[in-house]
Design an enzyme around this catalytic site. Structure first.
Site, short mmCIF file in Angstrom:
data_model
loop_
_atom_site.label_atom_id
_atom_site.label_comp_id
_atom_site.label_asym_id
_atom_site.label_seq_id
_atom_site.Cartn_x
_atom_site.Cartn_y
_atom_site.Cartn_z
N THR A 143 0.83 -1.21 0.00
CA THR A 143 0.00 0.00 0.00
C THR A 143 0.86 1.25 0.00
OG1 THR A 143 -1.74 -1.23 1.16
CG2 THR A 143 -1.90 1.16 1.20
N TYR A 202 5.05 -12.63 4.19
CA TYR A 202 3.95 -12.01 3.45
C TYR A 202 3.75 -12.77 2.15
CZ TYR A 202 1.70 -7.99 0.94
OH TYR A 202 0.88 -7.16 0.22
N LYS A 213 1.42 -12.62 7.04
CA LYS A 213 0.34 -11.88 6.41
C LYS A 213 -0.13 -12.71 5.23
CE LYS A 213 -1.05 -7.67 4.01
NZ LYS A 213 -0.66 -6.36 3.43
#
Length: 298
Positions: A50, A138, A166
């Site tokens: 992000t 992740y 994640k």
């Protein structure tokens, strides 16, 4: 240093604001992050997907980490820094920098573009974990082109210094199996699956939506945590239409547009090859916000 016990609730992966010239807009960043941490979030994530990490330089990463640490100094909110790249040596170097700057954890993504074997993914994480700072793995195959297998995830989570995962795998199979066998904590990273991930055993979520709707994301988690499952589901289903709009075009473009509309950042500028959202999506987002009771936190 981030512990397994601290991996729960809502972690917010923040954007990196840029001005019209494409430079980091530190004033916007400070104003916007102050707003985020005024909510009861459990973690702040800098320089993740992000935050447009592939286009952020090492010097800019250092600036963002130092600024974030200053903003967080009077709180107990842990700072997670994205350090993963498609190159193991670069990932290790960035992880060492994050550690030296006082980050509580490094978020390390499965190497993208190269499409390594499962053995290569494991070796990559082993090198990152040897730095010594806590590592959150992740998995996001929609962006990296390669997915962790369940056995690979288990192997990585068994490493010293790896504290959690994640999970952006696109379904709940991974978290269900990991939790069933007593895994380290998993945070859901697919916003549209947040309630389903919680129901499958996720400890919380690392949600881009929480940039715009932090209180609403927290409300879902708190209701679920307290056993009010129907209320959590109801709150999630109320948020789901805007989640779908926020991911209708590539993240973080819609998030940045919403933040700029709310006055939290000065511009929705992204770095190429990413571009701002379409006029059609702008109209959809504006119409949804105007026509529904849910309002973005500002």
């Amino acid at each position: 240093m981030l512990t397994e016990q601290q991996i729960y609730g809502i972690y917010v992966p923040v954007v990196t604001p840029f001005n019209a010239a494409g430079e980091v807009d530190l004033d916007s960043y400070q104003r916007y992050v102050k707003n985020i941490i005024n909510n009861s979030i459990q973690g702040l994530v800098v320089n993740g997907t992000t935050g447009e990490s592939p286009t952020v330089t090492v010097n800019e990463m250092q600036l963002l980490v130092n600024t974030s640490r200053e903003l967080l100094q009077s709180t107990s909110i842990p700072l997670v820094v994205g350090t993963g790249t498609n190159d193991t040596a670069s990932t290790v170097a960035r992880t060492e920098i994050a550690a030296n700057l006082g980050a509580d954890c490094a978020l390390v993504v499965v190497p993208y573009y190269s499409r390594p074997s499962q053995e290569g993914i494991i070796a990559h994480f082993r090198k990152a974990a040897e730095v010594g700072i806590p590592i959150m793995a992740y998995d996001i195959p929609s962006r990296t082109g390669t997915a962790m297998t369940l056995d690979t995830a288990r192997t990585i989570l068994e490493m010293n210094n790896v504290v959690g995962l994640k999970d952006c795998s696109g379904n709940t199979k991974m978290v269900t199996e990991l939790v069933r066998t007593g895994s380290k904590p998993v945070l859901g990273g697919d916003d549209s699956l947040f309630y389903e991930m919680l129901s499958s055993g996720a400890a919380g979520g690392m949600l881009a939506t929480a940039n715009v709707y932090p209180a609403e994301c927290i409300r879902i988690f708190e209701a679920f945590k307290s056993g009010q499952f129907d209320l959590a589901k109801e709150n999630f289903e109320q948020l789901l239409p805007i989640i779908r709009l926020l991911f209708k075009e590539s993240n973080p473009a819609p998030i940045k547009w919403m933040l700029s509309q709310n006055g939290l950042i000065n511009s929705d500028t992204l770095r190429l090859p990413m571009t701002s959202i379409s006029t059609a999506l702008q109209q959809e987002l504006s119409s949804y916000v105007q026509d529904n009771a849910i309002e973005a936190t500002a």
